[in-house]
Design an enzyme around this catalytic site. Structure first.
Site, PDB file in Angstrom:
ATOM      1  N   ASP A   1      39.778  38.863  39.806  1.00 51.25           N
ATOM      2  CA  ASP A   1      39.431  37.635  40.517  1.00 51.25           C
ATOM      3  C   ASP A   1      40.561  36.664  40.247  1.00 51.25           C
ATOM      4  OD1 ASP A   1      37.762  36.186  42.260  1.00 51.25           O
ATOM      5  OD2 ASP A   1      37.032  34.974  40.616  1.00 51.25           O
ATOM      6  N   SER A   2      40.930  35.945  41.253  1.00 57.66           N
ATOM      7  CA  SER A   2      42.049  35.029  41.079  1.00 57.66           C
ATOM      8  C   SER A   2      41.884  33.849  42.012  1.00 57.66           C
ATOM      9  CB  SER A   2      43.373  35.748  41.351  1.00 57.66           C
ATOM     10  OG  SER A   2      43.340  36.379  42.604  1.00 57.66           O
TER      11      SER A   2
ATOM     12  N   ASP B   1      49.992  30.555  49.798  1.00 57.88           N
ATOM     13  CA  ASP B   1      51.419  30.771  49.510  1.00 57.88           C
ATOM     14  C   ASP B   1      52.362  29.774  50.195  1.00 57.88           C
ATOM     15  OD1 ASP B   1      50.536  32.826  47.974  1.00 57.88           O
ATOM     16  OD2 ASP B   1      51.562  34.433  49.056  1.00 57.88           O
TER      17      ASP B   1
ATOM     18  N   ARG C   1      49.154  37.900  39.794  1.00 56.81           N
ATOM     19  CA  ARG C   1      48.562  39.228  39.724  1.00 56.81           C
ATOM     20  C   ARG C   1      49.554  40.235  39.132  1.00 56.81           C
ATOM     21  NH1 ARG C   1      46.093  39.706  44.405  1.00 56.81           N
ATOM     22  NH2 ARG C   1      47.705  40.882  45.458  1.00 56.81           N
TER      23      ARG C   1
END
Length: 199
Positions: free
Chosen positions: A73-74, A156, A182
């Protein structure tokens, strides 16, 4: 801790799976994605932290597959927004609607002087034998006032990395993976696992 023959990545995201395949290529462990299975259950992400959500996912998928699993999870943590969007990053303004999420972030940050933020990723490795290993990674940056770059995924285009003098969306996928949250989390997890396996 026993080294498994294969690990299921609790994701259907092809990019994520390729990252894990690349990292684990010399370990003798094959990587599977959820695309290898039918009728995969939906796991409710009700946790208040990245680790809680990753553990929920890992537990649900491990019980379904009866195999070793890695779940992640991020999200984006913005100082001026008291840590938001955090665990709600993908659903900040609409479910996995990158454009809406970016628009909301720009609006919320309009009058903020402090632009500091970081992406964090937490990985949980879980096996049917009860082994659990947790690793995390992060990348620090700043939130811009306008989007930059075309290799856009999530936030991003708004996330500027000072050392690289680029947004994540202005980097190639390869360059991004070398420094991403990640990517860092995967390297940290792999180092932990290699130390513990076969001992």
């Amino acid at each position: 801790m026993k080294r498994p023959d294969s690990i299921v990545i609790a994701s259907q995201n092809a990019h994520k799976v390729i990252e894990f395949e690349d990292a684990f290529k010399d370990t003798g462990v094959s990587i599977k994605s959820l695309k290898h299975f039918e009728n995969v259950p939906e796991i409710e992400e009700t946790g208040t932290t990245f680790e809680e959500n990753a553990t929920l996912k890992a537990t649900g998928i491990m019980k379904f597959t009866h195999q070793a699993v890695i779940a992640d999870d991020s999200g984006l943590v913005v100082q001026a927004l008291d840590g938001q969007p955090g665990v709600h990053s993908a659903r900040y303004a609409g479910d996995h609607d990158d454009d809406a999420n970016n628009n909301k972030l720009l609006k919320e940050m309009q009058n903020k002087q402090n632009r500091n933020a970081y992406f964090e990723s937490v990985l949980v490795y879980l096996t049917p034998e009860g082994d659990k290993v947790v690793a995390s990674g992060r990348i620090n940056g700043e939130i811009l006032r306008a989007r930059r770059g075309n290799n856009d995924f999530g936030y991003d285009p708004l996330f500027y990395v000072p050392e690289a003098q680029k947004t994540l969306a202005e980097m190639s996928t390869h360059d991004k993976n070398l420094i991403s949250h990640r990517g860092n989390a995967i390297r940290n997890l792999l180092n932990k696992l290699l130390e513990m396996w076969d001992q």
